[in-house]
Design a protein around this motif. Sequence first.
Motif, PDB file in Angstrom:
ATOM      1  N   MET A 190       0.737  -1.377   0.193  1.00 39.40           N
ATOM      2  CA  MET A 190      -0.030   0.144  -0.168  1.00 39.40           C
ATOM      3  C   MET A 190       0.841   1.133  -0.214  1.00 39.40           C
ATOM      4  SD  MET A 190      -3.050  -1.297  -0.003  1.00 39.40           S
ATOM      5  CE  MET A 190      -2.399  -3.460  -0.453  1.00 39.40           C
ATOM      6  N   TRP A 191       1.971   1.310  -0.349  1.00 37.88           N
ATOM      7  CA  TRP A 191       2.908   2.533  -1.257  1.00 37.88           C
ATOM      8  C   TRP A 191       3.408   3.015   1.057  1.00 37.88           C
ATOM      9  CZ3 TRP A 191      -1.551   1.642  -3.246  1.00 37.88           C
ATOM     10  CH2 TRP A 191      -1.209   0.882  -4.313  1.00 37.88           C
ATOM     11  N   SER A 192       3.039   1.993   1.637  1.00 35.51           N
ATOM     12  CA  SER A 192       3.251   2.765   3.154  1.00 35.51           C
ATOM     13  C   SER A 192       4.828   2.506   3.313  1.00 35.51           C
ATOM     14  CB  SER A 192       3.026   1.408   3.963  1.00 35.51           C
ATOM     15  OG  SER A 192       2.811  -0.332   3.858  1.00 35.51           O
ATOM     16  N   TYR A 193       5.205   3.172   4.118  1.00 33.65           N
ATOM     17  CA  TYR A 193       6.536   3.229   5.021  1.00 33.65           C
ATOM     18  C   TYR A 193       6.621   4.012   6.392  1.00 33.65           C
ATOM     19  CZ  TYR A 193       6.688   8.571   5.006  1.00 33.65           C
ATOM     20  OH  TYR A 193       6.446   9.780   5.244  1.00 33.65           O
ATOM     21  N   LEU A 194       7.604   3.940   6.886  1.00 32.05           N
ATOM     22  CA  LEU A 194       7.579   4.476   8.408  1.00 32.05           C
ATOM     23  C   LEU A 194       9.174   4.861   8.493  1.00 32.05           C
ATOM     24  CD1 LEU A 194       6.630   5.860  10.569  1.00 32.05           C
ATOM     25  CD2 LEU A 194       6.520   3.307  12.354  1.00 32.05           C
ATOM     26  N   ASP A 195       9.705   6.063   9.008  1.00 29.43           N
ATOM     27  CA  ASP A 195      10.693   6.589   9.711  1.00 29.43           C
ATOM     28  C   ASP A 195      11.056   5.786  10.763  1.00 29.43           C
ATOM     29  OD1 ASP A 195      12.489   8.417  10.866  1.00 29.43           O
ATOM     30  OD2 ASP A 195      12.809   9.691   9.049  1.00 29.43           O
ATOM     31  N   LEU A 196      12.521   5.391  10.990  1.00 28.31           N
ATOM     32  CA  LEU A 196      12.894   4.800  11.822  1.00 28.31           C
ATOM     33  C   LEU A 196      12.724   5.390  12.962  1.00 28.31           C
ATOM     34  CD1 LEU A 196      16.518   2.490   9.830  1.00 28.31           C
ATOM     35  CD2 LEU A 196      14.388   1.786  11.123  1.00 28.31           C
ATOM     36  N   ARG A 197      13.580   6.391  13.309  1.00 29.33           N
ATOM     37  CA  ARG A 197      13.017   6.834  14.440  1.00 29.33           C
ATOM     38  C   ARG A 197      11.235   6.739  15.009  1.00 29.33           C
ATOM     39  NH1 ARG A 197      15.225  12.729  11.380  1.00 29.33           N
ATOM     40  NH2 ARG A 197      13.657  11.538  10.178  1.00 29.33           N
ATOM     41  N   ASP A 198      10.740   6.857  14.282  1.00 30.86           N
ATOM     42  CA  ASP A 198       9.120   6.654  14.728  1.00 30.86           C
ATOM     43  C   ASP A 198       9.197   5.202  15.048  1.00 30.86           C
ATOM     44  OD1 ASP A 198       8.028   9.573  14.221  1.00 30.86           O
ATOM     45  OD2 ASP A 198       8.356   9.308  11.729  1.00 30.86           O
ATOM     46  N   ALA A 199       9.596   4.694  14.359  1.00 31.40           N
ATOM     47  CA  ALA A 199       9.425   3.132  14.281  1.00 31.40           C
ATOM     48  C   ALA A 199       9.943   2.898  15.347  1.00 31.40           C
ATOM     49  CB  ALA A 199      10.268   2.347  12.980  1.00 31.40           C
ATOM     50  N   ALA A 200      11.218   2.998  16.373  1.00 33.41           N
ATOM     51  CA  ALA A 200      11.538   3.417  16.920  1.00 33.41           C
ATOM     52  C   ALA A 200      11.469   3.568  18.641  1.00 33.41           C
ATOM     53  CB  ALA A 200      13.601   3.559  16.902  1.00 33.41           C
ATOM     54  N   ARG A 201      10.190   4.687  18.348  1.00 28.14           N
ATOM     55  CA  ARG A 201       9.659   5.553  19.049  1.00 28.14           C
ATOM     56  C   ARG A 201       8.184   4.327  19.628  1.00 28.14           C
ATOM     57  NH1 ARG A 201       5.275   9.114  18.664  1.00 28.14           N
ATOM     58  NH2 ARG A 201       5.939   9.417  17.083  1.00 28.14           N
ATOM     59  N   ALA A 202       7.754   4.181  18.447  1.00 27.13           N
ATOM     60  CA  ALA A 202       6.819   2.764  18.776  1.00 27.13           C
ATOM     61  C   ALA A 202       7.192   1.703  20.059  1.00 27.13           C
ATOM     62  CB  ALA A 202       6.184   2.205  17.004  1.00 27.13           C
ATOM     63  N   CYS A 203       8.672   1.692  19.752  1.00 30.16           N
ATOM     64  CA  CYS A 203       8.522   0.177  19.997  1.00 30.16           C
ATOM     65  C   CYS A 203       8.376   0.598  21.907  1.00 30.16           C
ATOM     66  CB  CYS A 203      10.308  -0.219  19.679  1.00 30.16           C
ATOM     67  SG  CYS A 203       9.898  -1.230  18.002  1.00 30.16           S
ATOM     68  N   LEU A 204       8.706   1.544  22.027  1.00 34.12           N
ATOM     69  CA  LEU A 204       9.045   2.451  23.246  1.00 34.12           C
ATOM     70  C   LEU A 204       7.390   2.649  24.159  1.00 34.12           C
ATOM     71  CD1 LEU A 204      10.341   3.899  25.738  1.00 34.12           C
ATOM     72  CD2 LEU A 204      10.677   5.599  25.220  1.00 34.12           C
ATOM     73  N   LEU A 205       7.026   2.895  23.205  1.00 36.96           N
ATOM     74  CA  LEU A 205       5.052   3.208  23.629  1.00 36.96           C
ATOM     75  C   LEU A 205       4.446   1.867  23.622  1.00 36.96           C
ATOM     76  CD1 LEU A 205       4.313   5.858  21.641  1.00 36.96           C
ATOM     77  CD2 LEU A 205       4.439   5.844  23.404  1.00 36.96           C
ATOM     78  N   GLY A 206       5.168   1.056  22.596  1.00 37.63           N
ATOM     79  CA  GLY A 206       4.739  -0.462  23.144  1.00 37.63           C
ATOM     80  C   GLY A 206       4.904  -1.271  24.226  1.00 37.63           C
ATOM     81  N   LEU A 207       5.917  -0.464  25.549  1.00 38.51           N
ATOM     82  CA  LEU A 207       6.929  -0.929  26.322  1.00 38.51           C
ATOM     83  C   LEU A 207       5.934   0.003  27.695  1.00 38.51           C
ATOM     84  CD1 LEU A 207      10.336  -1.591  26.307  1.00 38.51           C
ATOM     85  CD2 LEU A 207       8.225  -3.152  25.824  1.00 38.51           C
ATOM     86  N   THR A 208       5.363   1.612  27.219  1.00 35.05           N
ATOM     87  CA  THR A 208       4.828   2.512  28.588  1.00 35.05           C
ATOM     88  C   THR A 208       3.872   2.375  28.373  1.00 35.05           C
ATOM     89  OG1 THR A 208       5.812   4.313  26.932  1.00 35.05           O
ATOM     90  CG2 THR A 208       6.842   3.200  28.724  1.00 35.05           C
ATOM     91  N   ALA A 209       2.644   2.498  27.264  1.00 36.66           N
ATOM     92  CA  ALA A 209       1.138   2.870  27.349  1.00 36.66           C
ATOM     93  C   ALA A 209       0.845   2.001  27.735  1.00 36.66           C
ATOM     94  CB  ALA A 209       0.905   2.892  25.734  1.00 36.66           C
ATOM     95  N   PRO A 210      -0.079   1.976  28.385  1.00 38.34           N
ATOM     96  CA  PRO A 210      -1.376   1.389  29.213  1.00 38.34           C
ATOM     97  C   PRO A 210      -1.941   0.089  28.362  1.00 38.34           C
ATOM     98  CG  PRO A 210      -2.661   2.992  29.043  1.00 38.34           C
ATOM     99  CD  PRO A 210      -1.234   3.314  28.399  1.00 38.34           C
ATOM    100  N   LEU A 211      -1.286  -0.770  28.103  1.00 37.66           N
ATOM    101  CA  LEU A 211      -1.713  -2.253  27.013  1.00 37.66           C
ATOM    102  C   LEU A 211      -1.943  -2.658  27.973  1.00 37.66           C
ATOM    103  CD1 LEU A 211       0.318  -1.978  24.439  1.00 37.66           C
ATOM    104  CD2 LEU A 211      -1.664  -0.465  23.900  1.00 37.66           C
ATOM    105  N   GLU A 212      -3.053  -3.420  27.071  1.00 36.16           N
ATOM    106  CA  GLU A 212      -2.718  -5.321  28.131  1.00 36.16           C
ATOM    107  C   GLU A 212      -3.242  -6.162  26.628  1.00 36.16           C
ATOM    108  OE1 GLU A 212      -6.585  -5.427  30.905  1.00 36.16           O
ATOM    109  OE2 GLU A 212      -5.800  -4.017  31.873  1.00 36.16           O
ATOM    110  N   GLY A 213      -2.691  -7.334  27.552  1.00 39.07           N
ATOM    111  CA  GLY A 213      -3.269  -8.807  26.132  1.00 39.07           C
ATOM    112  C   GLY A 213      -2.018  -8.873  25.381  1.00 39.07           C
TER     113      GLY A 213
END
Length: 291
Positions: free
Chosen positions: A195-218
Motif C-alpha cells: 500500500m506504498w506505506s513506510y515509516l521512518d526508523l525514528r518513528d518505528a523506534a518510538r513506537a517500540c518504546l510506547l509499546g512498553l510504556t503505554a497502558p496496554l493489556e493482553g
Amino acid sequence: MRALVTGAAGRLGTAVLNELAGRDIEVTALVAEDPGPLPAGRVVVGDARDPAAVSDALDGADAVIHLAALASPEVAPPETVFATNTQATFVVLNEAGERGVRRAVIASSLSITGLPFAKVRRHPPYLPLDVDVPLRIEDPYALSKQVDEATAAMMHRRHGMTVAALRFPFLGDPGRLAGHAERLARDPAAGASEMWSYLDLRDAARACLLGLTAPLEGAPVLFVAAPETLVAAATRDLLAVHHPGVPCRAALEGRAVAIDLHPAEQLLGFTALHPYPLGSHPDPLPEEQHP
C-alpha cells in the motif's frame, strides 16, 4: 525501566538503542556478532534462539524489545527463515516470562498479510488493511510472523505478559526512504503490495518504546506506519490502477495510507512525527493511467 533489546545491531535495533539512550532506561543489547560500540549499558553476544544466552542477557531486565529475526524470505532457505524467527521469538518471550518480565514488544510485519512476497500479485479483500483482514500467506517469512503473533498471545496467557506486536511497513532513515521513493516514482506497482506505506526508523523506534510504556493489556497487534504514502499520486488513483475493484471502507483523501492506524493512535498514542518530504518526486502515475 531496564530493557533488553534483541537484534540490537540491526537497522531498527540501532534506532531503538538511540531512542532509549536519551531516557532513564538501562539497556542490554543482545547481538549475534560483536558490532563494536553500541549505545547500551551492556552488550551480550549470543543467539536469540539460545536459552542460555537469552537468560544471561535478561539479567536485571523488566522489559523486552524483541527485534532479532531474518527480515525476508529471500535471505536464507525457507526452513531456516521460518525456524530461526519462530524459535527466537519463543525463546526470548518464554525466558522473559519465566523471569517475571511483564512487558514486551515484538517486531511483526505488514508482510504477514501475504501480499508483499506473493509469487503473483494478490489483492486484499478490502481496504484499508486492518488486523482483521484475512491472511493469505504463501512464504516462510510471513508465516513466521503469524506464528510470532500467536506466540505473543500464548505468552500472555502463560505468563501474564503484555506483549505488543507491531506490524511494521518498509522502514528506513531519510536516505533509504529517498531511494525507495525514487523506485516507487519509477514503478508504482512495486509498492502496491504494501500500500506504498513506510515509516521512518525514528518513528518505528518510538513506537517500540510506547509499546512498553503505554497502558496496554493482553497481546495487541497494531499496524504502525506514516499516515501518508511514499508516492505523490492520490491513493484513490493508485488503488484504481493497482487494486481495481477492491472495496474501500474509508475516504482515503489525498495520499492517505490504506492502512487503519487508529488502533495504534488510540492504544499507544502513536502518530508518526517524521514524514518523508516528497516535493522532489514526480507523480508516479502517467497521465493516461489516471482514472
